[in-house]
Scaffold this active site. Structure first.
Site, PDB file in Angstrom:
ATOM      1  N   SER A   8     -24.002  -6.625 -21.278  1.00 23.28           N
ATOM      2  CA  SER A   8     -23.858  -5.460 -22.135  1.00 23.28           C
ATOM      3  C   SER A   8     -23.093  -4.361 -21.393  1.00 23.28           C
ATOM      4  O   SER A   8     -21.981  -4.598 -20.928  1.00 23.28           O
ATOM      5  CB  SER A   8     -25.241  -4.986 -22.600  1.00 23.28           C
ATOM      6  N   ARG A  56     -33.865   5.343 -29.790  1.00 22.13           N
ATOM      7  CA  ARG A  56     -34.250   4.042 -29.259  1.00 22.13           C
ATOM      8  C   ARG A  56     -34.522   3.038 -30.379  1.00 22.13           C
ATOM      9  O   ARG A  56     -34.118   1.875 -30.298  1.00 22.13           O
ATOM     10  CB  ARG A  56     -35.487   4.195 -28.373  1.00 22.13           C
ATOM     11  N   ASP A 109     -25.249 -12.692 -31.497  1.00 20.85           N
ATOM     12  CA  ASP A 109     -25.049 -11.315 -31.024  1.00 20.85           C
ATOM     13  C   ASP A 109     -24.002 -10.638 -31.908  1.00 20.85           C
ATOM     14  O   ASP A 109     -22.824 -10.943 -31.849  1.00 20.85           O
ATOM     15  CB  ASP A 109     -24.584 -11.351 -29.561  1.00 20.85           C
ATOM     16  N   HIS A 148     -28.396 -10.013 -29.289  1.00 22.64           N
ATOM     17  CA  HIS A 148     -27.799  -9.464 -28.076  1.00 22.64           C
ATOM     18  C   HIS A 148     -28.743  -9.557 -26.884  1.00 22.64           C
ATOM     19  O   HIS A 148     -28.308  -9.794 -25.752  1.00 22.64           O
ATOM     20  CB  HIS A 148     -27.417  -8.003 -28.333  1.00 22.64           C
ATOM     21  N   ASP A 149     -30.025  -9.366 -27.114  1.00 19.50           N
ATOM     22  CA  ASP A 149     -31.001  -9.373 -26.024  1.00 19.50           C
ATOM     23  C   ASP A 149     -31.201 -10.752 -25.401  1.00 19.50           C
ATOM     24  O   ASP A 149     -31.974 -10.882 -24.445  1.00 19.50           O
ATOM     25  CB  ASP A 149     -32.355  -8.849 -26.519  1.00 19.50           C
TER      26      ASP A 149
END
Length: 383
Positions: free
Chosen positions: A146, A216, A316, A349-350
């Site tokens: 990232s 967040r 992602d 993405h994680d």
């Protein structure tokens, strides 16, 4: 295995991409493993937006395991029994490296918004000073996902003779309009919080917790895939048998996001969030190479000597595979040494932070090949 916690105090000014100079500053970092005699086994890990330098040990604030313990440690793909691993908190951060929450020596008060805007280039420039301080002329590898992947690319472009191998993961050569838009929503949530006080909340004894929590929450959604969210939560209700016809957290996914937001404000500084997201927005490797990405990998008219391995994840949508392919195409255009893999996963993405065996095997295999070419001892993982 606990790492060695250190802070490097940089006394001389460093010129930033904005044109201003930052005077004395500190870089907080951790090291794991042992640097070999010729200092050829150092791996620099670059952390993501809300990450830090606590890669593989209990976090001193949250008490949670290190953020990359899946990948880094004894016998793991980034093997701390073989490699000397370094990770620093980025310039502008809030966990030891100098950032907007720290005291400006010129005023004796927290910098707040008087802290200069920093870029990915500035972060890497500070990291280079750290590596030089450790007496390392050439890093064996720079790796990160990232925003960490952006730093990896910056390292390879800015200091190609100081990097043997680079592993940019789930990243891009520039921030997309969509990602800039997501960041702006988060920044506006923070700045709209009345407790932000124009960035002077530390002086006034307040904290923009609500705004930072919303930022967040919005960002966390982008780190996951719809499939992963549905698998984990679906439309399941939270501690109730029927909807309440109100605005409490009826659904489990709502409760989860509120928890993520509340936990985040305990460990992160709101102004640092503004600064670091802005650094990502400004990142654009091609802009500094005449608008052609391939030129970034042709320093002095010669093909970059850095060996690359890029990895992306099929689900992602924040940094889709097309972004990694664009980098691969640019590297191919200059005949660089590059390999690429797209990992099939529904974790979004994680995924680079999670248990993805194929991804871990790719990293292990690439590092083993590089170790052989670099003249480091090669030890195969047990099956």
């Amino acid at each position: 295995m606990p790492g060695k916690r250190v802070r490097l105090a940089v006394d001389r000014p460093m010129r930033l991409d904005s044109g201003v100079e930052i005077g004395g500053f500190q870089i907080a970092y951790q090291t794991y493993g042992t640097l070999n005699a010729d200092k050829s086994n150092a791996i620099f890990i670059c952390h993501a937006l809300t990450g830090d330098h606590f890669v593989m040990e209990r976090h001193p604030v949250t008490g949670k395991p290190g953020w990359w313990e899946m990948l880094v440690g004894p016998g793991k793909p980034v093997d701390t029994d073989r490699y000397f691993v370094i990770c620093s908190n980025v310039l502008g951060g809030c966990l030891g490296s100098t950032g907007p929450k720290d005291v400006d020596p010129a005023t004796g008060q927290p910098y707040g918004l008087s802290f200069p805007v920093v870029t990915i280039g500035d972060m890497v420039r500070a990291q280079k000073l750290l590596v030089e301080h450790l007496g390392i002329e050439k890093l064996f590898c720079v790796i990160g996902g990232s925003m960490g992947g952006m730093q990896v690319l910056q390292w390879a472009v800015a200091y190609p003779e100081s990097v043997f191998a680079a592993v940019p993961i789930a990243t891009a050569a520039r921030h997309s309009a969509q990602n800039i838009a997501f960041h702006e929503v988060g920044r506006q949530a923070i700045m709209a919080d009345p407790e932000w006080r124009g960035g002077n909340y530390l002086l006034e004894g307040t904290r923009p917790e609500a705004g930072l929590a919303v930022a967040r929450m919005a960002a966390h959604i982008t780190y996951l895939s719809e499939t992963a969210l549905h698998r984990k939560f679906g439309r399941n209700l939270q501690d109730r048998k029927a909807i309440t016809y109100g605005f409490d957290a009826d659904f489990q996914v709502e409760s989860y996001l509120r928890y993520q937001g509340a936990a985040f404000v305990e460990r992160f500084d709101a102004n640092s969030y503004l600064y670091i997201t802005r650094a990502m927005d400004y990142f654009d490797l091609a802009a500094d190479a005449g608008g052609t990405l391939a030129n970034a990998f042709r320093p002095g008219g010669k093909t970059t000597p850095v060996r690359f391995c890029l990895a992306s994840f099929s689900s992602d949508w924040l940094f889709p595979t097309s972004e990694s392919r664009a980098i691969v195409h640019a590297l191919n255009a200059v005949a660089a040494n590059v390999s690429f893999v797209e990992i099939e996963t529904d974790k979004g993405h994680d995924a680079f932070l999670l248990d993805e065996p194929e991804f871990h095997q790719v990293i292990h295999g690439f590092l083993e090949g590089c170790a052989e070419h670099r003249g480091l001892s090669v030890r195969r993982r047990a099956r």
